[in-house]
Design an enzyme around this catalytic site. Sequence first.
Site, mmCIF file in Angstrom:
data_model
loop_
_atom_site.group_PDB
_atom_site.id
_atom_site.type_symbol
_atom_site.label_atom_id
_atom_site.label_comp_id
_atom_site.label_asym_id
_atom_site.label_seq_id
_atom_site.Cartn_x
_atom_site.Cartn_y
_atom_site.Cartn_z
ATOM 1 N N GLU A 49 8.627 -22.304 20.524
ATOM 2 C CA GLU A 49 8.216 -22.393 19.128
ATOM 3 C C GLU A 49 6.969 -23.253 18.928
ATOM 4 O OE1 GLU A 49 12.886 -21.890 17.908
ATOM 5 O OE2 GLU A 49 11.938 -23.857 17.851
ATOM 6 N N SER A 107 16.236 -13.677 36.765
ATOM 7 C CA SER A 107 17.256 -13.128 37.647
ATOM 8 C C SER A 107 17.344 -11.639 37.366
ATOM 9 C CB SER A 107 18.623 -13.775 37.396
ATOM 10 O OG SER A 107 18.578 -15.171 37.591
ATOM 11 N N ASP A 118 18.911 -16.616 21.195
ATOM 12 C CA ASP A 118 18.204 -17.827 20.773
ATOM 13 C C ASP A 118 19.205 -18.885 20.332
ATOM 14 O OD1 ASP A 118 16.391 -19.671 19.910
ATOM 15 O OD2 ASP A 118 15.421 -18.382 18.430
ATOM 16 N N ASP A 122 16.464 -24.540 18.789
ATOM 17 C CA ASP A 122 15.381 -24.601 17.809
ATOM 18 C C ASP A 122 14.613 -25.908 17.947
ATOM 19 O OD1 ASP A 122 15.672 -22.157 16.588
ATOM 20 O OD2 ASP A 122 16.811 -22.902 14.870
#
Length: 814
Positions: free
Chosen positions: A170, A265, A337, A340
Amino acid sequence: MLLPVPTPAAAWVQPDAGAPAMETVTIRRDPWGTPHVYGDTSYGLFYGFGYAMAEDRLYQLEMARRSGNGTVAEVLGADFVATDVATRTGTDIASIRRQMAALSAEDRAMFDGYAAGINARIAEVLAARDRLLPREFVDAGFDPQRWTAEDTALVWIGLILQRFFGGTMEVANLALLNDLVAARGERIGRQIYDQMRWRDDPRAPTIIRQPAGADEASSVPVAPKPATRATAPLRPLSSSGAVAFRAAQVALSGLAATEGMPTASNAWVLGPERTADGVAILHNGPQQGFTNPAFVAAIGLHGAGYDLTGMTPVGLLPVLFGTNGTIAWGSTVGSLDTNDSYQEQLNPADRYQYRFNGRFVAMDRRTETIRVKGEADRAVVLYATVHGPVQSWDLPNNTAYTIRRSWHGAEVETMLGWAKAAQASDWTAFMTQAARVSASITWFYADVHGNIGAAGLGALPRRPAKQDVRFPARGDGSMEWQGLLPFSANPKAYNPGAGYFASWNNKIAPGLRADGAVFGLVDRVNEITARLDGNARLTREAIWDVGNAAAHADLNIRYFRDGIGRAAAALAPDNPARQAADAVLAWDMQLTDADRDGHYDGPGVTILQAWLSAMAEAVFADDLPPAILDTLRDLGYPAPGGRTPGSVRPAPVASLLFNALRGGAAGVPQHYDFLNGASADAVVRAALEQAVGQLRHRFGADMARWLTPAAAHRFSKVNAIGVPWAAADRTAALYQNRGTADVQYVLRPGGMEMCSLMAPGQSGFVGADGRSGAHGDDQITLFERGACKPQAVGAAQLATGSATEKTLAVPRDR
């Protein structure tokens, strides 16, 4: 050999009065050195586990422990102070201790037994240091320290969760947007940004495909669409702030010292309808960096409710990649996600206060003492807000950046979920443990009944609708999480209609939006799916060879090969550019050196690299600031005689260029025309002619001499975060973009078969005379051949015929 070690009272269930005074634990090793531990209790089983790992990897265990608890500088010096600070910044030791104190006696037994087994081996080593002390301790001038149960938890958090599951893009995204807007203005800068860091490309290949069938979950968590404009926009990131943030990330993840690893991976799982054997087959290649010894080690655990064989990073209790004879499991890094970054607005009068809910609030602070070899101790003050620890400061803009992770406070629970999944016997039980995992990871499953499954794990925050997940959230209280979503919201699929799953860290499911990777049609997973698609039933050998082909694949040519051919088709056959295009079309798209002359076979890769470089300049030099353009000039290929990247991806320029050439047909809207009105064919042809001119000048007119030197494969002496943990590097003949380890399970009812590869070898021991153990490099030849070795699975398979056997006596004294 009997090693009487006291057992803590909480480590085992009270035995019957007639129970023996000691538990006997046996360690059998197969011909490749893999230890299989046999024990009756959790404490005894994990005691043997810790002891065996200390036999093979004592120095690596020591450096894993120090990497996890932030004490590397104490033994290796000032160069690692930043690493220790980054580790301690992200570790809430009080929370970890609360989590450990809340463990059941049975769960605590695993931690205590593992530590006691390591300590038993340490005592043995120090009693015969001339023969048993690894050379690295001698060279660095210190002895191994006693291991504690808490150390095991800190390895998991500091070396695994923080490094593999704790980052965000971010702040870097904000820096990119700032630079583009500064260079091109608000409107064009944002258009270009949206084409470089798009929200969603519906054409990107996904692990779980849509439309979903009755056996495939369709609930896919997506980030809410952001508001057109936040009421209070984020402050820009200064150049010094960007440098500070990058330095913090390097210290946390070891990016500089570890040459870009870990990165990825891969895995593919086929159902019975897709295999020649008519059974499920799971293949997994975890890519956690190429190190000497390997970042993972092999282990078998038999007893106390376990009967498994697999591999796991050094110092961990869970076997992350393995089988229990009924199911097999593997994983790739997740794309959900769970983290943050927050932009905290600082008080101009006091940088250690931040605005939250309308007023300035004092940051939490604690002082850590970093011991430094050869120097005085350093006192470091660490700060945190309500969102999490401060990672970096941007004082010119009066801001700081913190990080919030949904797995904070559930680190031990996440580890236990992974450990207990090894005891599952069906998909339902497997998912019960998956629900305990808060970090973002993609799990794969297969069983002897022919079922296969995949799931995106991780505790998903419920974010406010006005938050654009590509950028830091505002830390003023206006973008707080509204709790966590239930596990039912996570994408998962069972027995998919396609008959297989494939992952190379691509997008988990359609509709996903996150702050990190920009998932598009250009994706290396296509090297796997291109070999799995179709109706053919694949043999186990062919399924293994999917990995061999992917390991040598050029990851860029697939997307431009036809376009180069089409653009050159109008040229005369004797035109050098046409001949170069023909050479590209004739290339098998593999980076191999069959004649072992030290160069990749044929001129195809040389022409492609020169063309990509010419295209980057021709298409983007007039649109992007120089610093951003520089990121597109690095095509990511392994360099001969230089670094070995952890795992190659398509070149950074490839996706951007592919979308620009497709224009309106691209999955990402192309509001800004990088081609300046020219046709794609004309741009491709002009760059090809330019590249050919450069190659003729460099190599001469004979295209057969346009060869690129082949890169050797180096196993680095530093671990996944850049901490040295071996005496020297090791090398293999040719770089391969394959797993740190590779393992394949054929889930045949009544007879599970397992084949694995883990170069350089199981052992990391190097004696004082510089000689390695018997299994230090005995898998490098297998690596070079792309072959695997058969490995015993259950307790019975290694009951006889093992190479060595050792018996440990573990007292049950309370």
